[in-house]
Design a protein around this motif. Structure first.
Motif, PDB file in Angstrom:
ATOM      1  N   THR A 266       0.846  -1.186   0.000  1.00 39.24           N
ATOM      2  CA  THR A 266       0.000   0.000   0.000  1.00 39.24           C
ATOM      3  C   THR A 266       0.884   1.239   0.000  1.00 39.24           C
ATOM      4  OG1 THR A 266      -0.077   0.240   2.406  1.00 39.24           O
ATOM      5  CG2 THR A 266      -1.652  -1.299   1.400  1.00 39.24           C
ATOM      6  N   HIS A 286      -5.431   1.067  -7.064  1.00 35.86           N
ATOM      7  CA  HIS A 286      -5.688   2.027  -8.126  1.00 35.86           C
ATOM      8  C   HIS A 286      -4.407   2.658  -8.644  1.00 35.86           C
ATOM      9  CE1 HIS A 286      -7.619   5.084 -10.488  1.00 35.86           C
ATOM     10  NE2 HIS A 286      -7.135   6.065  -9.735  1.00 35.86           N
ATOM     11  N   THR A 287      -3.448   2.884  -7.781  1.00 36.47           N
ATOM     12  CA  THR A 287      -2.168   3.463  -8.193  1.00 36.47           C
ATOM     13  C   THR A 287      -1.061   2.418  -8.213  1.00 36.47           C
ATOM     14  OG1 THR A 287      -1.835   4.157  -5.895  1.00 36.47           O
ATOM     15  CG2 THR A 287      -2.741   5.791  -7.403  1.00 36.47           C
ATOM     16  N   PHE A 312      -8.421   2.704  -2.184  1.00 40.56           N
ATOM     17  CA  PHE A 312      -7.338   2.734  -3.175  1.00 40.56           C
ATOM     18  C   PHE A 312      -6.645   1.373  -3.246  1.00 40.56           C
ATOM     19  CE2 PHE A 312      -7.814   6.907  -4.471  1.00 40.56           C
ATOM     20  CZ  PHE A 312      -6.779   7.334  -5.283  1.00 40.56           C
ATOM     21  N   THR A 313      -6.528   0.696  -2.121  1.00 40.37           N
ATOM     22  CA  THR A 313      -5.870  -0.611  -2.102  1.00 40.37           C
ATOM     23  C   THR A 313      -6.731  -1.682  -2.759  1.00 40.37           C
ATOM     24  OG1 THR A 313      -4.651  -0.048  -0.094  1.00 40.37           O
ATOM     25  CG2 THR A 313      -4.933  -2.388  -0.569  1.00 40.37           C
ATOM     26  N   SER A 316     -11.634  -0.041  -4.877  1.00 40.83           N
ATOM     27  CA  SER A 316     -13.060   0.104  -4.551  1.00 40.83           C
ATOM     28  C   SER A 316     -13.795  -1.226  -4.644  1.00 40.83           C
ATOM     29  CB  SER A 316     -13.712   1.154  -5.465  1.00 40.83           C
ATOM     30  OG  SER A 316     -13.103   2.414  -5.300  1.00 40.83           O
ATOM     31  N   GLY A 425       0.201   9.033  -7.068  1.00 46.44           N
ATOM     32  CA  GLY A 425       0.015   7.954  -8.026  1.00 46.44           C
ATOM     33  C   GLY A 425       1.294   7.601  -8.751  1.00 46.44           C
ATOM     34  N   TYR A 443      -1.092   9.079   2.817  1.00 43.06           N
ATOM     35  CA  TYR A 443      -2.210   8.929   1.895  1.00 43.06           C
ATOM     36  C   TYR A 443      -3.471   8.433   2.586  1.00 43.06           C
ATOM     37  CZ  TYR A 443      -3.828   9.246  -2.865  1.00 43.06           C
ATOM     38  OH  TYR A 443      -4.483   9.653  -4.008  1.00 43.06           O
ATOM     39  N   TRP A 593     -11.050   3.113  -9.533  1.00 51.35           N
ATOM     40  CA  TRP A 593     -11.356   3.804  -8.286  1.00 51.35           C
ATOM     41  C   TRP A 593     -12.752   4.385  -8.414  1.00 51.35           C
ATOM     42  CZ3 TRP A 593      -9.982   9.374  -6.725  1.00 51.35           C
ATOM     43  CH2 TRP A 593     -10.262   9.580  -5.368  1.00 51.35           C
TER      44      TRP A 593
END
Length: 624
Positions: A266, A286-287, A312-313, A316, A425, A443, A593
Motif C-alpha cells: 500500500t 488504483h495506483t 485505493f488498495t 473500490s 500515483g 495517503y 477507483w
C-alpha cells in the motif's frame, strides 16, 4: 503518613509530567513527548506559555510554528519517522487556533500516528463569560469549539479542575503509546485552570515507562492461517503501514524468502521490501503496478499485514476477482484484522510474521508462480526506466522525469515526502524505495499542505537525514508557511516545487468523470466566464525565496539534475523549482477507483462517463 507534594500550576505540572514520560520496546527507551509546538494567544500564553518558559529547553524543547494545522503535521512526521515510539505536543489558544487543529488531528488518527493536542478553552469557573473567541450554544453550556476535536481524537478530555489532570494525563499517555489505539489525543485546557495552583503528589512527576507491547498470535489463529497458506496456489502479501510501525521489514523479508510469496504494498507500506528484492512487485490498487494488480486479480489467498484496506488498495472492492479468494489478515488491531471476512491473526506484525514463518517451515509456492511474478516485475522495471529516462538534456522535464532525476540523486537513507495531487500515483507506481523509511507518503488523509511541515518533523527526528518534500503548485499555495520555521531552525529541508498551473490530479479525475476539468486550473477568466485564460503570473519560486529559502530554478532536464545535486549537498533549506511539461507520461491506472458519476446530465462528457462508470461498478463485490 504524609506524602511529599509540589505546588505548581496545572500548566507547570503538565509540562513537568510530560517531560518524565517514556516508551520502551525491545529494550530501547524513547521520550514519549519529545517537544512541544506552539502558537500563543490569550488562551494559553499565561498558562502553558509561562510553564514552557519556566521549564526551559532541556526539560521540554519548544518549537515555534506558523500555522496550527502545520504544527500537527510536523509532529506527525516526527512520530512516523520514529515508528510511533515518540510523539510531540501541540499547544494553541482558544478559538481559531484550536479549530485549526482539526485537519491535522484527523490526519493523525486516520494514519494511526500519535500526537498530543493541548488547546486552550473557556473559563471553567465561568467568571468571564462569554470570552473572546468563545462559541456560545443555547442549550449546551459546556460545549466549546474544541468539541470539534472529539470525533478525530482517539482520546478527548476537558480538564475542568486541577486534580482531574492526573487521571486525564495518564490516560492520554496510555493511548499515545498503544499500537492499537494511538492517534490524536486532545486535552482541552480551560485557561483559568491552566494558571490555577495545586499541591501535586511528587509521584506524579516520577519517570514513567510505557511498554509498547508486541502481542504474539494465538495458537489456534496461527494454525488456521498456516493451513490457509499451505492450501493456496497463488498467495499474495499486501504489506501496509503496520509493517513499518512494527519494524517488521526483516521479518517480512525472511517470510517471503522462505515461502516465495510475492509482496505488494500500500502507500503506507511501500518500502517494506527494497524495490530490487525479487519478491517485491510494487504498489497495489488504483495506483499500483501492472504486475501487482495482475497478481491481485488472480490471487486465491491475500495475506494482509498491517493494512486497513482503503478503497485505493482494493480498487473500490473490484481488485480481488478470483471467485474463491480468501483473506488472512495479520494486524495488531482486531478491527482491521476482521475486514473482508478474513481469517484473523491478531498480533504485532513482526511477532506474527516470525510465528507464521516458523509454522510454514518447508512450505514454498510453486516455481512456476515465482517465475511468473519475477518476469512481471522485470517488465514493470522496464516501464519505470522508460518514463524516468530523459534523452534530451535541454528539454522541459515531465513529472515522471523529475522523479527519475531525483531517483538518480538520492541516497539509500534519504526520505521522500508527499501527500496529495498527481504525485502520489506516480510515486506509488514508479518510486524505487531503497530503505524502510525512504518512502513517506501520507495517503490515509491525502492532506494538501502536509509535506513541508512533515519534512521538518522528520529532520527533527533524524538529524542529518536528507529530506525531500515534493509538492505541486496547488499544495504549495495551501501551506508554505513552515518554510519560515525550517529557516529559523536551520533545518535543510529540500523542497521540490513542481509548477503545473492548477490541480493536475483532480483535473484529470474531473475529465474522467465528465466534469470537464471545471474549476481545476489556475488561470485567468476567459470571456465566457470560465477559468480557461492564460496561466496566472504567480512566481512561487520568488515566494519561497521571500520566506528565506535558497531557490534553484531549473528549466531543463540538465538544469534539474544539477539543481537536485546542489540541494542535496546544501546545509540550508533549499527549493528546486521546475515547471514541467504537462504531457502525460505516467503509466495509466491498472485498477479502478469509484468516484460516482452523475446519473443524469445534459452534457455529453458526463453521460459518456456514466456509461463507463456503470460498466466498472459491475465488477464490485463483497467478500463474505
Amino acid at each position: 503518613m504524609s506524602r511529599s507534594t509540589l505546588r505548581l500550576t496545572v500548566a507547570q505540572a503538565l509540562v513537568r509530567f510530560l517531560a518524565a514520560q517514556y516508551t520502551e520496546r525491545d529494550g530501547r527507551r524513547h521520550r514519549l513527548i519529545a517537544g512541544t509546538w506552539g502558537i500563543f494567544g490569550h488562551g494559553n500564553v499565561a498558562g502553558l506559555g509561562q510553564a514552557l518558559l519556566e521549564a526551559g529547553e532541556e526539560t521540554m524543547p519548544f518549537h515555534q510554528g506558523r500555522n496550527e494545522q502545520a504544527m500537527v503535521h510536523a509532529a506527525v512526521g516526527h512520530a512516523r519517522q520514529l515508528d510511533r515510539l515518540s510523539a510531540q505536543a501541540v499547544t494553541t489558544s482558544i478559538g481559531p487556533g484550536a479549530t485549526n487543529l482539526v485537519t491535522g488531528a484527523a490526519l493523525a488518527t486516520i494514519n494511526r500516528l500519535p500526537v498530543l493536542l493541548l488547546p486552550g478553552d473557556y473559563f471553567a469557573t465561568r467568571a468571564a463569560d462569554p470570552l473572546l473567541q468563545q462559541l456560545e450554544h443555547p442549550v449546551e453550556a459546556d460545549l466549546s469549539v474544541n468539541d470539534t476535536l472529539r470525533p478525530v481524537s482517539r482520546y478527548f478530555d476537558r480538564v475542568h479542575r486541577p486534580e482531574a489532570l492526573i487521571p486525564s494525563a495518564l490516560n492520554a499517555m496510555r493511548v499515545l503509546a498503544d499500537p492499537v489505539d494511538t492517534g490524536a489525543v486532545t486535552l482541552a485546557l480551560p485557561q483559568d485552570v491552566q494558571a490555577e495552583a495545586y499541591d501535586w503528589p511528587e509521584e506524579f512527576f516520577a519517570d514513567r515507562v510505557w511498554h509498547v507491547r508486541r502481542p504474539a498470535p494465538e495458537a489456534a489463529e496461527l494454525a488456521a492461517a498456516a493451513q490457509a497458506v499451505r492450501g493456496s496456489r497463488r498467495p499474495l502479501v499486501v504489506a501496509g503501514g503496520g509493517v513499518h510501525h512494527s519494524e517488521a521489514e526483516q521479518a517480512l523479508k525472511a517470510f517471503v524468502e522462505a515461502t516465495g510469496i510475492p509482496v505488494a504494498s500500500t502507500q503506507a507500506g511501500k518500502g517494506s521490501l527494497r524495490y530490487d528484492h525479487p519478491a517485491d512487485v510494487g504498489g497495489i490498487g488504483h495506483t499500483g503496478t501492472a504486475v501487482a494488480d495482475g497478481l491481485a486479480r488472480t490471487a486465491d489467498l491475500v495475506i494482509g499485514v498491517g493494512t486497513r484496506y482503503s478503497d485505493f488498495t482494493t480498487a473500490s472492492a473490484t481488485l480481488f476477482q478470483e471467485p474463491d479468494v480468501r483473506f488472512v489478515n495479520l494486524n495488531v488491531a482486531a478491527f482491521d484484522a476482521h475486514k473482508l471476512s478474513a481469517r484473523t491473526l491478531v498480533a504485532d506484525a513482526r511477532a506474527g510474521l516470525e510465528a507464521l514463518t516458523e509454522a510454514l517451515a518447508g512450505h514454498r509456492v510453486d516455481e512456476a508462480y515465482e517465475a511468473e511474478y519475477r518476469a512481471g516485475k522485470e517488465r514493470w522495471e522496464q516501464v519505470v526506466d522508460s518514463v524516468y529516462r530523459a534523452d534530451d538534456e535541454h528539454a522541459v522535464p515531465t513529472q515522471t522525469q523529475v522523479l527519475g532525476a531525483l531517483d538518480a540523486v538520492v541516497g539509500d537513507d534519504d526520505v521522500v515526502i508527499n501527500a496529495a495531487g498527481s504525485l502520489p500515483g506516480d510515486l506509488h507506481k514508479l518510486w524505487r524505495a531503497r530503505s524502510r523509511r525512504q518512502y513517506h507518503l501520507e495517503y490515509g488523509y491525502s492532506c494538501m499542505g502536509y509535506e513541508i511541515p512533515a519534512g521538518i518533523g522528520v529532520q527533527q527526528a533524524a538529524p542529518g537525514t536528507p529530506v525531500w518534500s515534493l509538492v505541486g503548485d496547488g499544495t504549495y499555495l495551501m501551506m508554505p508557511t513552515e518554510i519560515v520555521t525550517a529557516v529559523q531552525e536551520g533545518l535543510p529541508v529540500n523542497l521540490v516545487l513542481i509548477q503545473n498551473h492548477g490541480y493536475a490530479s483532480i483535473g484529470g479525475l474531473s475529465e474522467a468523470v465528465g466534469a470537464e476539468r471545471f474549476g481545476t486550473a489556475y488561470r485567468y477568466r476567459a470571456p465566457d466566464g470560465t477559468f480557461s485564460g492564460d496561466p496566472l503570473p504567480v512566481d512561487l519560486a520568488a515566494n519561497a525565496a521571500s520566506l528565506g529559502m535558497d531557490v534553484l530554478r531549473a528549466k531543463t532536464v540538465g538544469e534539474l539534475r544539477e539543481a537536485l545535486a546542489t540541494a542535496r549537498a546544501s546545509d540550508r533549506p533549499t527549493c528546486v523549482y521546475v515547471e514541467t511539461d504537462p504531457t502525460p507520461t505516467s503509466p495509466g491506472a491498472e485498477a479502478w477507483w469509484d468516484v460516482p458519476v452523475a446519473e443524469v446530465a445534459s452534457r455529453e462528457a458526463a453521460t459518456s462517463a456514466r456509461t463507463t462508470y456503470e460498466r466498472q461498478v459491475a465488477d464490485r463485490r463483497r467478500h463474505l
